[in-house]
Design an enzyme around this catalytic site. Structure first.
Site, short mmCIF file in Angstrom:
data_model
loop_
_atom_site.label_atom_id
_atom_site.label_comp_id
_atom_site.label_asym_id
_atom_site.label_seq_id
_atom_site.Cartn_x
_atom_site.Cartn_y
_atom_site.Cartn_z
N SER A 183 14.95 26.70 2.96
CA SER A 183 13.53 26.59 2.71
C SER A 183 13.25 26.98 1.26
CB SER A 183 12.77 27.52 3.65
OG SER A 183 11.46 27.75 3.20
N CYS A 230 2.28 26.15 3.00
CA CYS A 230 2.72 27.52 2.73
C CYS A 230 2.49 27.88 1.27
CB CYS A 230 4.18 27.68 3.10
SG CYS A 230 4.50 27.43 4.86
N CYS A 247 2.70 18.89 4.71
CA CYS A 247 3.93 19.65 4.89
C CYS A 247 5.08 19.07 4.06
CB CYS A 247 4.30 19.71 6.38
SG CYS A 247 5.46 21.05 6.78
N ASP A 248 6.12 19.86 3.92
CA ASP A 248 7.15 19.65 2.91
C ASP A 248 7.63 18.22 2.74
OD1 ASP A 248 6.90 22.37 2.85
OD2 ASP A 248 8.97 22.83 3.36
N LYS A 249 8.13 17.59 3.81
CA LYS A 249 8.78 16.29 3.66
C LYS A 249 7.78 15.16 3.52
CE LYS A 249 12.39 18.70 4.00
NZ LYS A 249 11.68 19.94 4.33
N ASP A 305 7.99 22.16 9.24
CA ASP A 305 9.23 22.87 8.98
C ASP A 305 9.18 24.30 9.52
OD1 ASP A 305 9.95 20.58 7.74
OD2 ASP A 305 10.48 21.48 5.83
N CYS A 332 -0.44 22.93 7.53
CA CYS A 332 -0.31 22.13 6.31
C CYS A 332 -1.09 20.82 6.42
CB CYS A 332 1.16 21.79 6.04
SG CYS A 332 2.29 23.19 6.07
N GLU A 373 17.09 23.21 7.30
CA GLU A 373 16.74 24.37 6.50
C GLU A 373 16.99 25.63 7.32
OE1 GLU A 373 12.75 24.19 5.11
OE2 GLU A 373 13.09 22.43 3.87
#
Length: 591
Positions: free
Chosen positions: A497, A217, A145-147, A104, A72, A471
């Site tokens: 997730s 992702c 990435c996610d956060k 993650d 990511c 998650e």
């Protein structure tokens, strides 16, 4: 990114030896670049190759979480460099600095996953600190990435500096057995392998083909959800979320973000000018229409709380009830972000919602134009020409209601979150199977003990109890991979997730660690999950629950030192976004 430019020998002094002010004294960076007393400060900048033109220009920070720990973020130095090119070309002074990131997917299913939500807070804290400490004038916040995404937007809101949000883009799908695949198929493959439904060789082949390069992702998981919502909020330009990570258009988006940051400085355009109750309603409408991640609930609550916008967890359910699901993307469907990009990206979804009066087109964006005006600026295909099998008309949607459901009842007095990836009519009654952590639940699933009708309870994984609200894609994917997508429910005070599918209910509040009802359950208690009635309850009388509450004792903190102990102490409840900002928590408690 190196700033080793050739140093200028131009003098900053006028003919009388006085240092002439050349920068607007309303800019924070004026404090570190102007006047004779700032000669030491300028000397530090000159050591990095900045010249007089730079020092007289707005200082635009580029917080960049580039790292080799996750695909990511592995390319974000290149994305940030393109943003810097845009800043430099528009007459600004680009200042890049780093932040942490947590992958993650790499930490998933391990104790390390407890760091994920904490990283959101640390990213926001670190960007805020650098911007405050170094007197930055504006920012282009880069995220992968996610956060990273909510963390960067939280920092922009806290500082209220002119800011442009810049996503790094998503990964292209891999190909296996004649179909597109993403990381979620690998996680589900683990469950299928445990059940003997997939051979070791096939799992190995799937592993090697699922992730072909850089980018977040690929499905409508958390990163792509939050990138999409950044457009709906107005924090990012329309059309900026969907270009893939390794596509040339991604770098054009980045360069434009740098240019736009200078425009925001010149027009004094700030997050507080953009974020309103209506802009958050827009974000929720988009989230529910595209089947976005349940993490979007947590993060939007956090962003609204930071912005001082009144938003409640029940607002998600109210908006979801009136907003149909019109995009069929992974994890519920088969398509990925790149498929959406090829038909026009997030703006084509927003356009459909706006035409159906489900989206406020009058909300301002970071460009200074409204959403409606921005749509007119874009070269989008005519709506009638879009024949994608995964994007439905509002009048004939995939589902009549949006994907996000907020459940409540005597098991979740403060709410719980479900993303419906199947039908809206799911009803399940079954015996509770109690696990005090994710690892024990995973063992239960992988050893084949899981039975049709089970309600798997994973508790003490909340913001404080985990700490960090892990998650659990590993265990949810294993349940699905074992063939129990429709006949086993799972609920937790932790998170899921964005790639999770099936009847998985997270964010149960209050959490077990603070005495929430989920902590009072015993093996065999009959639990009801009812989507149509939005119910999450246990077949126990109020008197029985009160008796168990009287016998309940708070668990000892899992960690008593270090960063996890600190954040375990500081996290607020999931129903207010699991924030750690003390002023925000106090403000929310007074509502």
């Amino acid at each position: 990114m190196s700033k080793q430019r050739s140093q200028s020998s131009d003098s900053g002094a006028d003919g009388d030896g006085e240092f002439a002010g050349t920068k607007d004294d309303a800019l924070p960076s004026h404090e570190v670049t102007e006047g004779a007393e700032r000669a030491p400060h300028r000397a530090m900048f000159r050591a990095m190759g900045f010249d007089d033109d730079d020092l007289s220009s707005p200082m635009i920070g580029i917080p960049n979480p580039a790292a080799d720990i996750t695909p990511c973020n592995v390319h974000l130095d290149d994305v940030a460099e393109s943003a810097a090119d845009g800043i430099d070309g528009a007459g600004g002074m680009a200042i890049e600095f780093g932040t942490i990131t947590i992958s993650d997917a790499v930490s998933m299913g391990t104790e390390g996953m407890k760091a994920s939500l904490i990283s959101r807070e640390l990213i926001a804290d670190s960007v805020e600190l650098v911007a405050f400490g170094e007197r930055i004038d504006a920012m282009v916040t880069v995220a992968g990435c996610d956060k990273n995404l909510p963390g960067m937007m939280m920092a922009s809101i806290r500082t209220d500096l002119p800011s442009v949000f810049l996503y790094g883009g998503s990964i292209m799908p891999g190909h296996h057995d004649g179909r597109d695949v993403t990381i979620v198929q690998v996680f589900e493959g683990v469950g299928a392998y445990a059940e003997g439904e997939m051979s070791g060789d096939e799992l190995d082949e799937l592993e090697r083909q699922a992730c072909p390069g850089a980018g977040s992702c690929g499905g409508m998981f958390t990163a792509n959800t939050m990138a999409s919502l950044s457009e709906a909020l107005g924090m990012a330009p329309l059309g900026s979320a969907s270009p893939p990570a390794e596509d040339e258009s991604r770098y054009a988006v980045a360069e434009r973000a740098g240019e736009l940051a200078l425009e925001c400085v010149q027009q004094d355009r700030r997050p507080s000018d953009i974020l309103t109750r209506k802009s958050f309603e827009n974000a929720i409408a988009l989230q529910t229409a595209i089947g976005g991640s349940t993490n979007g609930v947590l993060h939007l609550l956090a962003l609204a709380a930071e912005a001082g916008v009144d938003l409640d967890i029940e607002d998600f359910d109210e908006i979801s009830r009136r907003t149909p699901k019109i995009a069929d993307l992974q994890p519920g469907g088969q398509r990925v972000m790149n498929d959406l990009h090829e038909i026009g990206g997030v703006p084509v979804v927003i356009r459909r919602l706006m035409q159906a009066d489900l989206f406020h087109g009058d909300q301002q964006t970071v460009t200074g134009r409204t959403i409606a005006e921005e749509l007119q600026q874009l070269d989008l295909p005519d709506d009638d020409d879009i024949e994608a099998e995964f994007l439905y008309p509002v009048e004939k949607p995939k589902e009549d209601e949006g994907a996000i459901k907020i459940l409540s009842g005597n098991l979740a007095p403060d709410g719980a979150v479900l993303k419906a990836t199947g039908g809206d009519e799911f009803h399940h009654d079954g015996p509770a199977r109690i696990f005090e952590n994710e690892e024990d639940a995973m063992q239960y699933v992988q050893t084949g003990e899981i039975e049709s009708g089970d309600v798997i309870i994973i508790r003490n994984e909340g913001p404080q109890g985990g700490p960090g609200m892990r998650e659990m894609l590993g265990v949810t994917a294993a349940v699905v991979g074992a063939g129990h997508e429709d006949d086993v429910a799972l609920l937790t005070d932790g998170r899921f997730s964005g790639a999770t599918r099936g009847p998985m209910i997270g964010h149960v509040a209050p959490e077990a660690a603070v005495g929430g009802p989920i902590g009072l359950l015993e093996d065999g208690d009959q639990v009801t999950v009812d989507i149509p009635d939005r119910e999450l309850s246990v077949d126990l009388s109020e008197a029985e629950l009160e008796a168990r509450q009287d016998d309940w004792e708070a668990p000892d903190p899992v960690y008593d030192t270090g960063v996890l102990a600190k954040f375990g102490r500081d996290f607020g409840s999931a129903d207010i976004g699991a924030v750690t900002n003390p002023g925000v928590i106090q403000r929310q408690s007074e509502k």
